[in-house]
Each structure stands twice: as C-alpha cells, then as structure tokens.
Design a protein around this motif. Structure first.
Motif, short mmCIF file in Angstrom:
data_model
loop_
_atom_site.label_atom_id
_atom_site.label_comp_id
_atom_site.label_asym_id
_atom_site.label_seq_id
_atom_site.Cartn_x
_atom_site.Cartn_y
_atom_site.Cartn_z
N THR A 184 -8.19 -0.73 28.54
CA THR A 184 -7.37 -1.05 27.33
C THR A 184 -8.38 -1.29 26.28
N ILE A 185 -9.38 -1.71 26.38
CA ILE A 185 -10.13 -2.19 25.33
C ILE A 185 -10.80 -0.75 24.81
N GLY A 186 -11.10 0.16 25.90
CA GLY A 186 -11.78 1.55 25.48
C GLY A 186 -10.70 2.22 24.72
N LEU A 187 -9.41 2.11 25.20
CA LEU A 187 -8.30 2.82 24.34
C LEU A 187 -8.02 2.69 23.15
N ASN A 188 -8.28 1.11 23.00
CA ASN A 188 -7.95 0.35 21.70
C ASN A 188 -9.04 1.04 20.59
N LEU A 189 -10.13 1.36 21.13
CA LEU A 189 -11.17 1.89 20.16
C LEU A 189 -10.73 3.17 19.71
N ALA A 190 -10.10 3.85 20.64
CA ALA A 190 -9.66 5.42 20.10
C ALA A 190 -8.20 5.03 19.26
N THR A 191 -7.34 4.40 19.76
CA THR A 191 -5.99 4.30 19.13
C THR A 191 -5.83 3.20 18.13
N GLY A 192 -6.36 1.94 18.39
CA GLY A 192 -6.04 0.91 17.53
C GLY A 192 -7.12 0.94 16.45
N VAL A 194 -0.77 -1.17 22.43
CA VAL A 194 0.31 -1.37 21.40
C VAL A 194 0.90 -2.68 21.39
N PHE A 195 1.32 -3.09 22.42
CA PHE A 195 1.55 -4.48 22.89
C PHE A 195 0.66 -5.81 22.19
#
Lengths: 294, 404
Positions: free
Chosen positions: B50-58, B249-250
């Motif tokens: 999730t942290i990894g994805l947050n880098l791309a999305t968030g 997102v949450f």
C-alpha cells in the motif's frame, strides 16, 4: 479460406468494440474522463434486454425499452457520481469511475450470480450466406451494418444539428460554451444518454452473436473498446469505428494463428497494440497532433 | 548533523525497536496465536504494498490499476528463485526478493514508458490492461506452472523480515518524498504544467516514482509468495489491485501513516466479516464513490504521525497547555523571519502589510494582513507567518484548479 472466415468474425467482433468505443470517445471528448463504467453499462444493457425479452414482451418492444433504460442508467450515473466531481481533480473522477464500474459488476453478481446466462438466439430464423464453401451468418452482416449505420447517424447528428453543434462546442471549451449560453449540464447528460444507448446496442448485438452474458462480460470489451478509441484517435467518431474494426480483426486473426491452448494470448496482442500506439502515435490513426495549451 | 535532527532520528529508531520488541515478545511468548500471527504478517505485507502504491497514486497522482500484476511478477520471480536456486532459508529468500523487486521495476518501466510520456490518464488504462494480461501470461507459460500455478514454496516469510522490510519501506519512501526528488514528484501531482515550467523533468520523475512503487510491490509480492506457499495466476486479478487501491484511498492519498492504518483495518475487517465476503467488493465500490465525493483526499489526507504530533497529543492528554506561540519552535521562527525579510527585499511585502502580492493579481483583504516580522506581533504569530508569509503561489494554484 480460413482467413476470410476469421476476417468476418473479426468484423463482427470489431463492430461491437466500435459501438462501445463510440460511447467512450464521446464521453472522453466532452468531460475528459475515462468512463470505466462504460463497459459495464454494456453488461447492464445485456441483462436488461434479456429480462425484458424473457418477461414475454415482443422483441421489437423489449429491445428498444432496454436501450432506453440503459441510457437512463448512464444519465443517472453521471448525475449522481460524476457531476459532483466536475471541478474536482482528475484522479478523484477516475477513482469514482472505477467505483461505479465495480459497483455495477458486483451488484449484478450478487443479484444474478456469476453463472453465465443464455441469451435468446435468433440466428436459426435468419438466412445464412454461402460464398464458396464458407457460411457467413446473417447476424455477422447485421452486426456490422448496424454499427456502421449508427456511426453514420451519430456523425450526422453531431455535425448537422444544433444539439450536435453544442456538443462540439462543449468538447472544445466547456467554459466558453457555457458563456455562449449552452446548457453544459444538459449536453453532458445527452452525451451520456447517447453513449449508454450505444453500449446497449452493442450489448444486444453481443448477446445475439455470442449467446452468453455474465456480470463481468463488460470488463474486457470495455478495455478493448477504450484501446480501440485510442487507436483511432480519442474524441474522433470515425476513429473509434476504425479502431474498433481494426482491433476486432487483429484479435480474431491472432486467435486463428495462435496454437490451441494459447488463444488467450490474443488479449496480450491487443495490449501490445495499445503500447505501440502510445509509443508511436498517441494521437491515434486519425488524430492530429495538437499542441497543449495552458 | 545538527542535534535536533539526530535526536529525532534516534527517537524514531527507538520507536521502531520498541514496537518490534513488544510484538516479537508477544509472538514468541505465544500470547498471539498462530492465526493472528498470520494476520499480522499479512497486514505487514499489505502495508508495504500500500505504501508503494501510495507513492504512485497518492504522491505522484497517477492511477495505477495493475499493482497486483507487479506483485505477481515479484512473487513468481522470488518463488522460482527459492525453488530452483537451492540456497537455504533467508540466504535464498533475500536475493529472490531483490530480484523480484528489480524485475517488477523493469516491467513497470516497460509499461510506464509509453504511458507516462503523455499527459492524460493513459497509465490507468495501460496498467489495467497489464493487470489482465499478466495473469493470462502466467497461465500460458510452462515455467510458471500454467493454470495450476506454483506449489510447495518454502514458508520463509517471518515476522522480523516483514517488520524490518516495512520499516525500510517507510524510511525509504518518507526520505524520498522529503528530498528534492520527492518535492518534484509532489509538484507534478499538484500541477504538472507548472512543474514542467519550473524546470522539472516531468516524465523522468513520473517514471522514478512509478518504478519505485512497482519495485516495492514486487518485494511485497515476494513476501506474500513465501507467506502463503502457493501461487495461482487467478490470485493476482483486478479485484486484488482494487484492494490496494481502496487501502490507499481510504487511508489518505499521500499519507504513509494512513496507508499503514488502512492496511491494518482493511486486512482485519474482511477476516472478521468472512460471512459477508460476497459483499466486500460491493462495499469497497460504494466506499470509493462516497469518499471521492465527500473526502477525496482520504481519511488522513496527507497527515502523518510525527514526533511533534505525538508530543502535542501527550501535552493535551496530560492537561498541560500547548506551547505558546511565542515559544514556538525557534527554528520555525527564524525561517519565518528570513522569509519575511526576503519578501520585503523583493517588494512583495511593504511596511503597511502585504498589499498587492503581484502574483495572480489577487489583493488580500485588510483583515488578512500579515503582521510585519520583527515586531512583537509577528513573533507571537510565528506560525501564521510561516503558513501565510509567502504563499502567493498557492493562491495561484487554487485558482488554476478551480478553472479546470
């Protein structure tokens, strides 16, 4: 003559992609949003037509009713989910579109279970063309004709009527259009209505062609239709049609060439098409390169 | 290194060690039974991804819908490595994980190059397609075990490994985002045109963030493979990507703390609500839509759990007053002074107050006037100064956003 048969199959499949791609391209042209739920609207259309038809209504009444109902669903989605986010960031709008797509898939999965349902078949009642040794179903011809006809009708509408002119104006510059007295909200609703109706058309043709529908049937054709829209040039109506047909033909020819058991890899080829288009001509086959203005 | 920094690094390290010590003791003593041990490992793995994805999305602001695909690449790579290399235990696992991460990064580069050069949402669609294709590919090849997948992967993932990789991920992402590169990434999220105009190589930084994000997913996938022991191509499907999307997102777009909390919550809840498993995706979809309409930045937004936050919390709980504004961090006040001085030099700030800021043509109303630094008022309002002293730029961005 295998090639010829596959070509016809490809055209039939391509016609369905093309109809879905038209809706994608219209919505993208106007609100600059990839409407991920568009493929799932096709699924909604398929279920609605199946239920209205099996409820005993005559075909010529049930199908138009299903198309209208799908169209209203599309408008409703725009009204409830996309309109509040019109001025929000693009990312929020995209995530909402994903949410709607998931909502439709899972709601239908829970309501009607994930087992595929049989779509009524009409092909027995239709004539079959025989060219040489090949049999071409009338359904294939009908599908292609329908798709091309609808595309022409849509082009005529967009270029020949006041509403169509307003649509083009909104897609060019929403603010300027608003200042010119165009009711932007109404135009956007209209766009969603037409796009969803086309998705319903695609659904009916899909149902009659492949005779099987399930809650996830919209996902893959949805992606492919979007790829078709990008291939033809996003925002361009004939481009969507061209992209759809090309993609359908590429897919069915690859399926024919692939050894048995690897036919699924045709999907990967379609994906490769997307990568190549984005690498070499992101504006699409019919698109013109435009400079981005700030 | 100055003392304050050193102290806070040491505090963070101590915090990480203490949490590790407590959890490890609980696991070792058997207070936490094996079932919950599994859940904790899964939370750790999910938090990493999730942290990894947050880098791309968030943080970068690009929608990635194929993170399960990158996980699959990492999972299969590391599983194949440990199955075939013959290296025992962690000696085999760690190179496998690194290899998995690298291969996932390479795949991401392949997918990212066509999409990230362009403006627009092509990454979303290309990663969505990639996610679908990867399971088709995994099913088609013989060396990935075809439709049956891989079996008998040694269960090497243990608590210390997951915990320290999670800590490493947090540190890496946090330090990246606080660095010059990270600011470039955040700038692209806020406004890519403005970022480009400021001399940021948008494509390069988009690629950097996306590739790192995929590498983290690959490592997470490798950990998952050695946690669950069986890999099947169907596991890494679209819904699995969406799971992580929902976690990001949450928790909050851009908040590492949020990612960890939501990875925890959204791993435990489905376990507790097994009976309603059929409704999970339905609930997620509604959650996504409602969040986007009412709180698009997610529950925590970009907030982080920091030492200052903790200190303030403790102070509030113990009933002592918050530090008065006058004694506000000396460092911040000096920054404020410096900002104001420069602003005055450049004529943004006159003795009468800020007046016309010269950017965006927006005049502040008199009641918004910022006190001039150096006076007692300014000193007591050090906080105001740092927040509003020179944020003419942010007005500009806010207006631009409204226009889109």
């Amino acid at each position: 003559m295998l090639f010829f048969v596959q070509l016809i199959n490809g055209l039939q499949l391509g016609a369905i992609y093309a109809l879905v791609a038209l809706g994608y391209t219209m919505v993208y042209g106007i609100v600059k949003l990839i409407n991920f739920a568009h493929g799932d609207l096709m699924m909604v259309g398929a279920y609605l037509s199946l239920f209205l038809y099996s409820s005993g209504l005559p075909l010529y009444f049930a199908l138009p009713l299903a198309i209208v109902a799908t169209s209203l669903t599309g408008v409703l989605i725009e009204r409830v989910a996309y309109r509040p986010l019109r001025n929000a960031s693009r990312l929020s709008a995209l995530i909402t579109a994903i949410g709607i797509s998931l909502l439709l898939q899972n709601a239908f999965m829970i309501l009607f279970s994930s087992t595929p349902r049989r779509f009524p078949s009409v092909s027995e009642q239709l004539p079959v063309f025989v060219i040489g040794t090949n049999r071409i179903s009338f359904m294939a011809v009908l599908t292609v004709l329908f798709a091309v006809g609808l595309m022409l009708l849509l082009t005529a509408f967009v270029h020949g009527t006041r509403m169509g002119k307003a649509m083009r104006a909104v897609s060019e510059d929403m603010r300027a259009a608003q200042l010119m007295g165009i009711n932007v909200n109404r135009i956007i609703s209209l766009t969603f209505a037409i796009g969803s109706a086309l998705a319903a058309f695609a659904a009916i043709l899909y149902g009659f062609s492949f005779q099987q529908i399930d809650p996830y049937m919209g996902a893959m054709p949805g992606i492919k239709a979007f790829i078709a829209a990008v291939l033809g040039g996003i925002g361009i109506l004939p481009g969507a049609m061209l992209g759809g047909f090309l993609l359908g033909i590429i897919e069915s020819l690859t399926k024919a060439v692939m050894p048995a058991g690897y036919t699924q890899l045709a999907d990967a080829v379609v994906f490769l098409v997307l990568i190549l288009v984005l690498l070499f001509k992101p504006s699409g086959l019919l698109g013109q390169t435009t400079r981005e203005k700030v | 290194m100055d003392k304050v920094k050193l102290r806070s690094y040491l505090l963070n390290a101590l915090f990480a060690l203490v949490v590790y010590g407590i959890l490890h003791a609980l696991l070792k003593s058997g207070v936490i039974n094996p079932y919950y041990r599994g859940v904790i490992l899964l939370i750790g793995i999910n938090a990493i991804v999730t942290i990894g994805l947050n880098l791309a999305t968030g943080m970068l602001g690009e929608l990635c819908l194929g993170h399960a695909g990158f996980m699959a690449v990492g999972a299969y790579t590391s599983a194949l490595f440990t199955l075939n290399s013959g290296l025992p235990g962690l000696i085999g696992l760690i190179p496998g994980l690194i290899l998995g991460g690298l291969l996932a990064a390479a795949t991401a580069a392949l997918v990212g190059v066509p999409a990230l050069r362009l403006r627009g949402d092509y990454l979303a669609i290309i990663t969505l397609a990639f996610g679908e294709i990867i399971s088709v590919l995994l099913r088609s090849f013989a060396f990935t075990g075809g439709a049956r997948g891989l079996n008998g992967i040694p269960l090497l993932t243990n608590f210390p490994l997951v915990y320290w990789i999670l800590v490493l991920t947090i540190v890496a992402v946090y330090m990246l985002i606080r660095s010059r590169h990270g600011r470039a990434i955040l700038a692209i999220r806020e406004d890519d045109i403005a970022a480009e105009a400021s001399g940021i190589n948008v494509t390069r930084f988009k690629m950097t963030a996306f590739v790192i994000s995929a590498a983290i997913a690959g490592i997470g996938g490798g950990l998952y493979a050695h946690y669950i022991g069986i890999l099947s191509p169907n596991k890494f499907n679209y819904n699995y990507s969406i799971d992580y999307m929902v976690m990001v997102v949450f928790g909050g777009m851009g908040s590492i703390t949020g990612s960890i909390l939501s990875a925890g919550t959204l791993t435990i809840l489905p376990e507790l609500l097994r009976r309603f498993a059929d409704y999970r995706m339905l609930v997620y979809s509604v959650l996504l839509i409602i969040l986007m309409i009412f709180k698009p930045e997610g529950l925590l937004g970009q907030k982080e759990f920091s030492q200052r936050f903790a200190a303030n919390l403790i102070r509030r709980l113990t009933g002592r007053e918050e530090r008065s504004a006058a004694s506000y961090d000396r460092h911040e006040l000096s920054v404020a002074r410096e900002t104001t001085r420069r602003a005055r030099e450049r004529g943004y700030l006159t003795e009468q107050g800020p007046g016309d800021l010269g950017v965006g043509g927006r005049r502040r109303r008199p009641e918004e006037n910022i006190p001039v630094a150096g006076t007692a008022v300014a000193e007591s309002e050090g906080r105001t100064l740092t927040r509003q002293g020179l944020d003419a730029g942010s007005y500009e961005t806010a207006e631009r956003k409204g226009r889109r």
